[in-house]
Design a protein around this motif. Structure first.
Motif, mmCIF file in Angstrom:
data_model
loop_
_atom_site.group_PDB
_atom_site.id
_atom_site.type_symbol
_atom_site.label_atom_id
_atom_site.label_comp_id
_atom_site.label_asym_id
_atom_site.label_seq_id
_atom_site.Cartn_x
_atom_site.Cartn_y
_atom_site.Cartn_z
ATOM 1 N N TYR A 156 0.847 -1.204 0.000
ATOM 2 C CA TYR A 156 0.000 0.000 0.000
ATOM 3 C C TYR A 156 0.881 1.253 0.000
ATOM 4 C CZ TYR A 156 -3.471 3.440 1.507
ATOM 5 O OH TYR A 156 -4.274 4.558 1.589
ATOM 6 N N ASP A 157 1.888 1.256 0.854
ATOM 7 C CA ASP A 157 2.791 2.409 0.949
ATOM 8 C C ASP A 157 3.570 2.621 -0.343
ATOM 9 O OD1 ASP A 157 1.945 2.899 3.521
ATOM 10 O OD2 ASP A 157 3.652 1.895 4.482
ATOM 11 N N ARG B 280 -3.272 0.003 -4.615
ATOM 12 C CA ARG B 280 -4.595 0.209 -4.001
ATOM 13 C C ARG B 280 -5.543 -0.954 -4.279
ATOM 14 N NH1 ARG B 280 -1.880 2.964 -1.744
ATOM 15 N NH2 ARG B 280 -2.011 5.172 -1.188
ATOM 16 N N ASP B 281 -5.186 -1.816 -5.207
ATOM 17 C CA ASP B 281 -6.034 -2.958 -5.544
ATOM 18 C C ASP B 281 -5.395 -4.236 -5.026
ATOM 19 O OD1 ASP B 281 -8.289 -2.075 -7.743
ATOM 20 O OD2 ASP B 281 -6.512 -0.787 -7.803
ATOM 21 N N PHE B 282 -6.143 -4.950 -4.176
ATOM 22 C CA PHE B 282 -5.653 -6.192 -3.597
ATOM 23 C C PHE B 282 -6.627 -7.318 -3.911
ATOM 24 C CE2 PHE B 282 -3.375 -2.982 -1.277
ATOM 25 C CZ PHE B 282 -2.138 -3.557 -0.977
ATOM 26 N N GLY B 283 -6.087 -8.479 -4.254
ATOM 27 C CA GLY B 283 -6.910 -9.633 -4.592
ATOM 28 C C GLY B 283 -6.761 -10.735 -3.569
ATOM 29 N N LYS C 225 -8.543 -8.986 7.149
ATOM 30 C CA LYS C 225 -7.653 -7.873 6.809
ATOM 31 C C LYS C 225 -8.385 -6.542 6.612
ATOM 32 C CE LYS C 225 -4.522 -11.121 4.509
ATOM 33 N NZ LYS C 225 -4.061 -11.670 3.216
ATOM 34 N N TYR C 226 -9.660 -6.607 6.320
ATOM 35 C CA TYR C 226 -10.425 -5.440 5.870
ATOM 36 C C TYR C 226 -10.310 -4.255 6.831
ATOM 37 C CZ TYR C 226 -14.363 -2.813 3.908
ATOM 38 O OH TYR C 226 -15.150 -1.843 3.341
ATOM 39 N N ASP C 227 -10.550 -4.480 8.111
ATOM 40 C CA ASP C 227 -10.564 -3.375 9.082
ATOM 41 C C ASP C 227 -9.169 -2.953 9.543
ATOM 42 O OD1 ASP C 227 -13.326 -3.037 9.109
ATOM 43 O OD2 ASP C 227 -13.605 -4.632 10.583
ATOM 44 N N LYS C 228 -8.169 -3.740 9.178
ATOM 45 C CA LYS C 228 -6.807 -3.434 9.632
ATOM 46 C C LYS C 228 -6.028 -2.599 8.613
ATOM 47 C CE LYS C 228 -6.651 -7.764 12.202
ATOM 48 N NZ LYS C 228 -6.207 -9.160 12.155
ATOM 49 N N LEU C 229 -6.660 -2.336 7.490
ATOM 50 C CA LEU C 229 -5.972 -1.629 6.401
ATOM 51 C C LEU C 229 -6.779 -0.415 5.965
ATOM 52 C CD1 LEU C 229 -4.877 -4.897 4.698
ATOM 53 C CD2 LEU C 229 -3.275 -3.056 5.222
ATOM 54 N N PRO C 230 -6.144 0.529 5.259
ATOM 55 C CA PRO C 230 -6.829 1.770 4.877
ATOM 56 C C PRO C 230 -8.118 1.537 4.087
ATOM 57 C CG PRO C 230 -4.471 1.982 4.506
ATOM 58 C CD PRO C 230 -4.723 0.547 4.878
#
Length: 235
Positions: free
Chosen positions: A49-50, A54-57, A67-72
């Motif tokens: 991400y850094d 921005r697109d993760f599969g 992972k959803y709530d732990k990432l931007p």
């Protein structure tokens, strides 16, 4: 893997995509790199991400949920693995696209859950272009029928096609399959079916994404090329 390695890998992959796009005379803006983050820990995703991804599969619903709530919040999550109908409800409000629609039953469930979530979910029809017994996806022959049926459902938008090409050590071996998927999308587009666009082709992975870009891929799914070899002991 050190963070600079992930950053360097992403730069290398993006450079390779740029070269392939240039070779094919394509606009780079029409191609999106999806970092395939299955089995990878959150800190590695943060490094990607850094580095601008921005697109993760993800292949599994459970991993998206973990992972959803732990990432931007501006990450676009793609469901790229086989999706069971009973799991759709967990991700209907979280994913930007589902790549792996391979049955009318699944399309109907996505439609139902999308309506509940008050949104329209873009989906891709997964096609088993190489006709491999071990792979999911509809056959080339059955694809148009599924597209037509899915296009009639509320709450989903058929946006294109996806395939998982055979594993090979020579990416040129898969050019024929990428080309077939592209031709299939052109054929379906020519039918002018309501509520579908065939604008998105999700094809190409670490071993063959450059060839996929040359053949028209709009979404390429790269995991090992960014994060290194997968560790199946995690999760």
């Amino acid at each position: 893997m050190n963070s600079y390695m992930i950053k360097d890998n992403i730069k290398q992959v993006n450079d390779n995509i740029s070269k392939a796009a240039l070779k094919a005379g394509r606009d780079l803006k029409t191609i999106t790199l999806i970092a395939v983050s299955k089995t990878k820990p959150v800190d590695m995703l943060k490094e990607a991400y850094d580095a601008g991804v921005r697109d993760f599969g993800e292949n599994k619903v459970q991993e998206i949920l973990e992972k959803y709530d732990k990432l931007p919040g501006d990450i676009r999550w793609h469901m790229i693995g086989h999706l069971q109908t009973n799991k759709v409800k967990y991700i209907a409000d979280k994913v930007c696209m589902i790549h792996s629609v391979d049955s009318l039953k699944l399309a109907k469930e996505i439609s139902k859950q999308a309506i509940k979530a008050g949104r329209t979910i873009p989906v891709l029809i997964e096609v088993n272009v190489a006709d491999e017994e071990s792979k999911f996806g509809v056959s080339i022959e059955d694809c148009e029928a599924l597209v037509r049926e899915a296009a009639m459902l509320p709450g989903i938008k058929v946006s294109g096609l996806m395939t998982v090409a055979p594993y090979t050590t020579d990416p040129e071996d898969n050019r024929i399959y990428f080309n077939r998927l592209k031709q299939l999308s052109v054929d379906i587009t020519s039918k002018n079916i309501d509520n579908i666009t065939m604008g998105v082709l999700s094809m190409g992975m670490t071993g063959d994404y450059e060839v996929a870009v040359e053949e028209g891929a709009g979404l390429v799914r790269v995991g090992t090329g960014i994060f290194g070899e997968r560790n199946y002991a995690i999760g």
